[in-house]
Design an enzyme around this catalytic site. Structure first.
Site, PDB file in Angstrom:
ATOM      1  N   GLY A 156       0.859  -1.194   0.000  1.00  0.00           N
ATOM      2  CA  GLY A 156       0.000   0.000   0.000  1.00  0.00           C
ATOM      3  C   GLY A 156       0.884   1.228   0.000  1.00  0.00           C
ATOM      4  O   GLY A 156       2.048   1.173  -0.406  1.00  0.00           O
ATOM      5  N   ARG A 157       0.340   2.333   0.487  1.00  0.00           N
ATOM      6  CA  ARG A 157       1.107   3.587   0.461  1.00  0.00           C
ATOM      7  C   ARG A 157       2.429   3.454   1.221  1.00  0.00           C
ATOM      8  O   ARG A 157       3.488   3.811   0.715  1.00  0.00           O
ATOM      9  CB  ARG A 157       0.302   4.711   1.116  1.00  0.00           C
ATOM     10  N   ILE A 158       2.348   2.941   2.463  1.00  0.00           N
ATOM     11  CA  ILE A 158       3.562   2.906   3.296  1.00  0.00           C
ATOM     12  C   ILE A 158       4.525   1.826   2.796  1.00  0.00           C
ATOM     13  O   ILE A 158       5.744   2.038   2.758  1.00  0.00           O
ATOM     14  CB  ILE A 158       3.189   2.714   4.787  1.00  0.00           C
ATOM     15  N   THR A 236       6.053  -2.124  11.444  1.00  0.00           N
ATOM     16  CA  THR A 236       5.596  -0.770  11.814  1.00  0.00           C
ATOM     17  C   THR A 236       4.084  -0.669  11.607  1.00  0.00           C
ATOM     18  O   THR A 236       3.544   0.430  11.553  1.00  0.00           O
ATOM     19  CB  THR A 236       6.290   0.309  10.948  1.00  0.00           C
ATOM     20  N   ARG A 238       0.887  -3.181  12.845  1.00  0.00           N
ATOM     21  CA  ARG A 238       0.167  -3.422  14.091  1.00  0.00           C
ATOM     22  C   ARG A 238       0.767  -4.655  14.770  1.00  0.00           C
ATOM     23  O   ARG A 238       1.092  -5.648  14.106  1.00  0.00           O
ATOM     24  CB  ARG A 238      -1.325  -3.666  13.840  1.00  0.00           C
ATOM     25  N   GLU A 267       0.120  -2.767  23.763  1.00  0.00           N
ATOM     26  CA  GLU A 267       0.958  -1.578  23.858  1.00  0.00           C
ATOM     27  C   GLU A 267       0.529  -0.772  25.069  1.00  0.00           C
ATOM     28  O   GLU A 267      -0.649  -0.480  25.177  1.00  0.00           O
ATOM     29  CB  GLU A 267       0.829  -0.715  22.604  1.00  0.00           C
ATOM     30  N   HIS A 286       5.763   2.735  19.170  1.00  0.00           N
ATOM     31  CA  HIS A 286       4.734   3.138  18.189  1.00  0.00           C
ATOM     32  C   HIS A 286       4.914   4.612  17.782  1.00  0.00           C
ATOM     33  O   HIS A 286       4.018   5.435  17.973  1.00  0.00           O
ATOM     34  CB  HIS A 286       3.322   2.896  18.756  1.00  0.00           C
TER      35      HIS A 286
HETATM   36  C1  DGY Z   1      -1.623   4.842  12.324  1.00  0.00           C
HETATM   37  O1  DGY Z   1      -1.883   5.976  11.898  1.00  0.00           O
HETATM   38  O2  DGY Z   1      -2.385   3.901  12.179  1.00  0.00           O
HETATM   39  C2  DGY Z   1      -0.313   4.664  13.009  1.00  0.00           C
HETATM   40  O3  DGY Z   1      -0.164   3.423  13.562  1.00  0.00           O
HETATM   41  C3  DGY Z   1      -0.101   5.737  14.048  1.00  0.00           C
HETATM   42  O4  DGY Z   1       0.393   6.791  13.393  1.00  0.00           O
END
Ligand code: DGY
Length: 327
Positions: A156-158, A236, A238, A267, A286
């Protein structure tokens, strides 16, 4: 008389709040910690709008207790803490903040990958513990990142932004996910493979998929066993996507070379959790999107979504556009 009543579950910058304060009674939770569930439910009860965080559980009972609620706006891109189906059933649009945190989160994913591969934390601890007495030809050896194969779970984007960074390191790119993304992949020179093939061929694996019932504990003992010996895992997305028991086991046996986690389940982790003391594991709290610029953009988008929902307009970033069907 202001028209609307809104609850916001953490403090936001005054200048970003200002346009909302002009048109709504705004109740802001003042603590550093999130409101306990009962408080959240109670404070949301008289509201037309709710601006929440990923630390808040937003369920059907809370919605039923807030009969005027017309918009839920989350200051995050992920929304696994919200019962979206329940919101949709009540025709409540749910907003989130995609796009504005992409690059910052990818920066952190890459930072964790570099830190895990090059044993940055071990080096820092080495100095802190007074162990640095000479240059050693075979001390504190890590792994190269450049030239390796990076497997992206979720392009996806990230995921794509992380892949772009990898290109600068001359890495070969594999990706997996529920479907091929030919256009994005072509621009990156990334190859679509099955999850199994990605595990078997990647030197580094970076997780960028959402947490859903299908991805819960996607990285379990079986998946870890299929990873390359010495591979590095970065998460990064979940915490729930990785089975921490299984992760601990493969780190301890050395089958997994190292890991970098910005997210965990739960968390925060309890202080005595074994992951807190685990060698070759880098944990951050996080902070993927935690830059001044990005958090401001997220807050702004959350306010924009909230205001649109209060006015009965389409949310700029809506998770459940089905609510607008036949309107
Ligand atoms: C999100 O936006 O879902 C990240 O985990 C927190 O920035």
């Amino acid at each position: 008389m202001k028209r609307w009543h809104v609850f916001i579950t953490r403090r936001l910058p005054d200048d970003i709040l200002a346009p909302l304060v002009e048109v709504a009674e705004v109740d802001v939770w003042p603590d550093r910690f999130p409101p306990p569930y009962e408080e959240l439910r109670h404070r949301t009860a008289p509201c037309d709008g709710l601006l929440c965080m990923l630390t808040d559980r937003i369920d059907a009972a809370l919605m039923d207790n807030a009969p005027h609620l017309r918009v839920i706006s989350q200051m995050a891109v992920g929304y696994d803490n919200i019962d979206v189906a329940a919101a949709t059933a009540r025709r409540i649009p749910v907003g989130h903040t995609p796009g504005v945190l992409t690059e910052s989160t990818a920066d952190l994913a890459f930072a964790l990958m570099l830190a895990a591969a090059r044993r940055l934390l071990d080096g820092v601890r080495f100095i802190e513990q007074g162990l640095w007495q000479t240059w050693e030809p075979f001390g504190l050896l890590g792994q190269d990142v450049h030239g390796k194969t990076l497997g992206i779970v979720g392009l996806g984007r990230i995921g794509a932004a992380t892949a772009r960074r990898a290109l600068g390191f001359g890495m070969r790119l594999l990706y997996t996910g529920p479907r091929e993304k030919p256009d994005v992949a072509a621009a990156l020179g990334a190859t679509y493979v099955s999850f199994d093939e990605l595990l078997a061929k990647s030197d580094m694996v970076s997780i960028h998929c959402p947490l859903t019932p299908a991805t819960y504990h996607l990285f379990d003992a079986d998946a870890f066993a299929r990873m390359k010996p010495g591979a590095i895992l970065v998460n990064t997305a979940r915490g729930g996507i990785v089975d921490h028991e299984a992760l601990l086991a493969v780190i301890r046996t050395g089958h997994l070379g190292a890991a970098g986690l910005d997210v965990t389940e739960p968390e925060p982790l309890p202080p005595d959790h074994p992951l807190m003391q685990c060698e070759r594991l880098i944990l951050t709290p996080h902070i993927g999107s935690a830059t001044v610029e990005t958090r401001r953009r997220m807050a702004q988008r959350a306010i924009d979504n909230l205001l649109a929902g209060l006015r009965g307009e389409r949310l700029p970033s809506c998770v459940n556009p089905e609510v607008y069907a036949d309107t």
